[in-house]
Design a protein around this motif. Structure first.
Motif, PDB file in Angstrom:
ATOM      1  N   UNK A 113      -7.695   2.632   0.872  1.00 38.06           N
ATOM      2  CA  UNK A 113      -6.291   2.976   1.091  1.00 38.06           C
ATOM      3  C   UNK A 113      -6.007   4.428   0.725  1.00 38.06           C
ATOM      4  N   UNK A 114      -6.772   4.985  -0.185  1.00 40.83           N
ATOM      5  CA  UNK A 114      -6.566   6.379  -0.595  1.00 40.83           C
ATOM      6  C   UNK A 114      -6.822   7.364   0.542  1.00 40.83           C
ATOM      7  N   UNK A 115      -7.494   6.903   1.599  1.00 41.89           N
ATOM      8  CA  UNK A 115      -7.809   7.791   2.717  1.00 41.89           C
ATOM      9  C   UNK A 115      -6.820   7.674   3.872  1.00 41.89           C
ATOM     10  N   UNK A 116      -5.701   7.000   3.649  1.00 43.64           N
ATOM     11  CA  UNK A 116      -4.701   6.862   4.712  1.00 43.64           C
ATOM     12  C   UNK A 116      -3.902   8.141   4.942  1.00 43.64           C
ATOM     13  N   UNK A 117      -3.911   9.028   3.960  1.00 45.87           N
ATOM     14  CA  UNK A 117      -3.192  10.289   4.124  1.00 45.87           C
ATOM     15  C   UNK A 117      -1.693  10.183   3.905  1.00 45.87           C
ATOM     16  N   UNK A 161      -9.563  -1.368  -0.594  1.00 48.51           N
ATOM     17  CA  UNK A 161      -9.628  -1.080   0.835  1.00 48.51           C
ATOM     18  C   UNK A 161      -8.432  -1.764   1.502  1.00 48.51           C
ATOM     19  N   UNK A 162      -8.224  -1.459   2.776  1.00 49.18           N
ATOM     20  CA  UNK A 162      -7.136  -2.118   3.494  1.00 49.18           C
ATOM     21  C   UNK A 162      -7.324  -3.632   3.484  1.00 49.18           C
ATOM     22  N   UNK A 163      -8.549  -4.079   3.693  1.00 50.35           N
ATOM     23  CA  UNK A 163      -8.830  -5.512   3.718  1.00 50.35           C
ATOM     24  C   UNK A 163      -8.560  -6.147   2.356  1.00 50.35           C
ATOM     25  N   UNK A 213       0.830  -1.209   0.000  1.00 51.39           N
ATOM     26  CA  UNK A 213       0.000   0.000   0.000  1.00 51.39           C
ATOM     27  C   UNK A 213       0.861   1.253   0.000  1.00 51.39           C
ATOM     28  N   UNK A 214       1.890   1.265   0.834  1.00 50.95           N
ATOM     29  CA  UNK A 214       2.775   2.432   0.903  1.00 50.95           C
ATOM     30  C   UNK A 214       3.433   2.676  -0.446  1.00 50.95           C
ATOM     31  N   UNK A 215       3.957   1.614  -1.052  1.00 53.32           N
ATOM     32  CA  UNK A 215       4.609   1.743  -2.358  1.00 53.32           C
ATOM     33  C   UNK A 215       3.635   2.273  -3.398  1.00 53.32           C
ATOM     34  N   UNK A 246      -0.713   2.168   8.159  1.00 51.54           N
ATOM     35  CA  UNK A 246      -1.574   1.162   7.526  1.00 51.54           C
ATOM     36  C   UNK A 246      -2.027   0.129   8.558  1.00 51.54           C
ATOM     37  N   UNK A 247      -1.096  -0.405   9.346  1.00 49.85           N
ATOM     38  CA  UNK A 247      -1.428  -1.488  10.268  1.00 49.85           C
ATOM     39  C   UNK A 247      -2.331  -1.022  11.407  1.00 49.85           C
ATOM     40  N   UNK A 248      -2.114   0.188  11.896  1.00 51.70           N
ATOM     41  CA  UNK A 248      -2.988   0.729  12.941  1.00 51.70           C
ATOM     42  C   UNK A 248      -4.405   0.892  12.387  1.00 51.70           C
TER      43      UNK A 248
END
Length: 533
Positions: A426-430, A293-295, A246-248, A414-416
């Motif tokens: 994932x786009x809402x992780x900032x 999504x994260x899931x 996700x970070x990448x 991401x993990x928190x």
């Protein structure tokens, strides 16, 4: 146990390392462990325990050599020969509780596979440090050595003949049918894999600066992460692959990417006693999307990891040669987007280990850039015992764009969030994108984001190319095809020109060899060529 010397084939894991490590690097590739005897142990008793340990394991009686045809081999010397020179492998020092016992001791694998330091207080040994050649022993093998040495020091160790499997058990050459079958499998997996991930543009030197960030997790954070793994029924490795994927994706804009991880190639209980180098990396593809999504990203990462099950003893050198061949290169060298390695701990070894201090720190190091080795610019190692520890290495253009500690923070974000709201997009992780993205072209068949300026510099690096004009064009299916019109004077023929560009391309981050070259010799007619599929 056979008391005669044996000459073993290097297994695929060893052959991969043998090609990737230079002669100068071989003695530095060491696995270090420190064991503290639970019972009061004399110098003679410690020497006897080490003798029994070396006698028991082929991996500790091994030497790197070449056969009469110049092929690298693993020579296993007899227990008798090994014990005759054991004193040459032992150094004795006074024990100082303030000394850093984990400093590296070089081990030249052509001469030895283990070096020992006995730290002595009075008439007893307070600590034993073993430095094991990584040519013959991997991380799980190191833990097997620690566990067995601790047993021997307690007078409860296994006799030499009962230790199985041995290094010779895994001495499958690359021609073995199982190895060939697994290699063919990975070719099928990576036939359409993304070639690399562009974090930024720039020329890459042979030795470049990298950042290494070491972060111990506090107990509260570690407990929350464990609760997340359990709630979602995933391994820490799967969760961290999803985090870095996700970070990448958010940093680079490339959500479909290839990653690298390592499999220990051990499954049965007896195999966790094996002292050998059999750990093998494999490459797989996360088919991510910005809409995940994260899931969803977690599920995709788990699926990618599952792809390696049962196929991890393969010919990595042949795979990388194949994927970087002219027919398969798509204009760019193969370099995974990131790497995640989860180091499992054998608990019976953990009980006997001494661990050095692991404070949070960020340090700059020099690293050799080896384009053919398939090493990513972002690599994470996770250790959970005795305390959770993260070790992140960042190099190349990414190092200049975002520091290693910040990237680790992105992964923890991401993990928190995964624990609190797994259905969050994932786009809402900032997580902010990299600044280099504004100049990149997306959609190329290599799935590399292209920096036009670096591609121009690549083309002009070939002697005789005096000018170039790049034109990106889109096909009916929306993919990008890169055309280049070159002004040349006295350049080699067309085939050699492409070969020179392919050799130079890895050293220009963000560049690709254009799909179509229009070659215009100055003062002569024009020619046109197109890159193979």
């Amino acid at each position: 146990m056979n008391d005669d010397n044996e000459l073993l084939e290097l297994n695929p894991s060893q052959l991969r390392n043998h090609r990737n490590w230079s002669d100068a690097e071989l003695p530095e590739r060491v696995q270090t462990l420190v064991v503290s005897p639970i019972e009061r142990t004399s110098l003679d008793a410690a020497t006897q325990a080490l003798s029994e340990l070396i006698s028991a394991h082929e991996g500790l009686r091994s030497r790197l050599c070449h056969d009469d045809h110049g092929i690298p081999r693993q020579r296993v010397i007899s227990a008798r020969e090994a014990l005759a020179t054991i004193q040459d492998s032992i150094e004795t020092r006074p024990y100082d509780p303030d000394e850093n016992l984990w400093t590296t001791v070089l081990v030249q694998p052509r001469e030895s596979s283990v070096k020992a330091v006995f730290y002595v207080t009075g008439d007893h040994v307070s600590a034993i440090k073993l430095s094991l050649s990584h040519v013959f022993v991997d991380a799980l093998g190191k833990q097997a050595v620690a566990a067995h040495l601790a047993e021997l020091l307690r007078k409860s160790g296994n006799a030499a003949h009962s230790i199985t499997p041995q290094a010779s058990t895994y001495a499958q050459g690359i021609e073995h049918p199982d190895v060939q079958e697994s290699t063919a499998y990975w070719k099928s997996v990576l036939a359409t894999a993304p070639r690399s991930c562009t974090y930024g543009a720039g020329e890459r030197p042979e030795t470049e600066q990298a950042q290494v960030c070491q972060v111990p997790l506090d107990r509260g954070t570690a407990d929350r992460l464990v609760a997340t793994y359990r709630k979602l029924r995933v391994s820490p490795q799967t969760a961290w692959v999803a985090a870095l994927s996700t970070v990448v994706g958010l940093l680079s804009g490339q959500h479909r990417h290839t990653f690298k991880t390592t499999h220990g190639n051990r499954a049965l209980p007896a195999e966790f006693r094996a002292v050998a180098q059999i750990a093998q990396p494999f490459f797989s593809v996360v088919d991510g999307d910005l809409e995940d999504t994260l899931r969803t990203r977690l599920e995709k990462s788990g699926k990618a990891l599952d792809a390696g099950t049962g196929n991890t003893m393969y010919d990595a050198n042949a795979l990388l040669d194949w994927i970087n061949s002219e027919e398969r290169s798509s204009g760019a060298v193969f370099q995974p987007a990131f790497e995640v390695n989860y180091v499992p701990t054998i608990r019976r070894a953990h009980a006997s280990f001494l661990y050095g201090p692991a404070p949070e720190r960020l340090r700059n190091v020099a690293m050799r850039y080896d384009p053919a080795a398939g090493k990513p610019d972002l690599a994470l190692t996770i250790r959970h015992l005795p305390d959770p520890l993260l070790l992140l290495t960042v190099r190349g253009p990414l190092c200049a764009e975002r520091d290693a500690r910040k990237i680790l923070d992105h992964g923890l974000t991401f993990l928190e969030a995964l624990g609190e709201n797994p259905d969050l997009p994932i786009a809402e992780l900032g997580i902010p994108e990299l600044g280099a993205r504004s100049s990149l072209l997306y959609g190329h068949r290599s799935e590399v984001a292209i920096d036009p300026e670096m591609t121009r510099r690549l083309l002009l690096s070939v002697r005789g190319v005096t000018g170039c004009e790049l034109t990106p064009r889109h096909t009916e299916d929306g993919s990008l095809v890169l055309h280049a019109r070159l002004s040349v004077r006295g350049v080699p023929d067309e085939k050699e020109l492409r070969a020179q560009l392919r050799r130079a391309q890895p050293w220009y981050a963000g560049a690709v060899v254009p799909d179509v070259l229009v070659i215009e010799p100055q003062g002569e007619g024009a020619g046109e060529s197109e890159e193979g599929a």
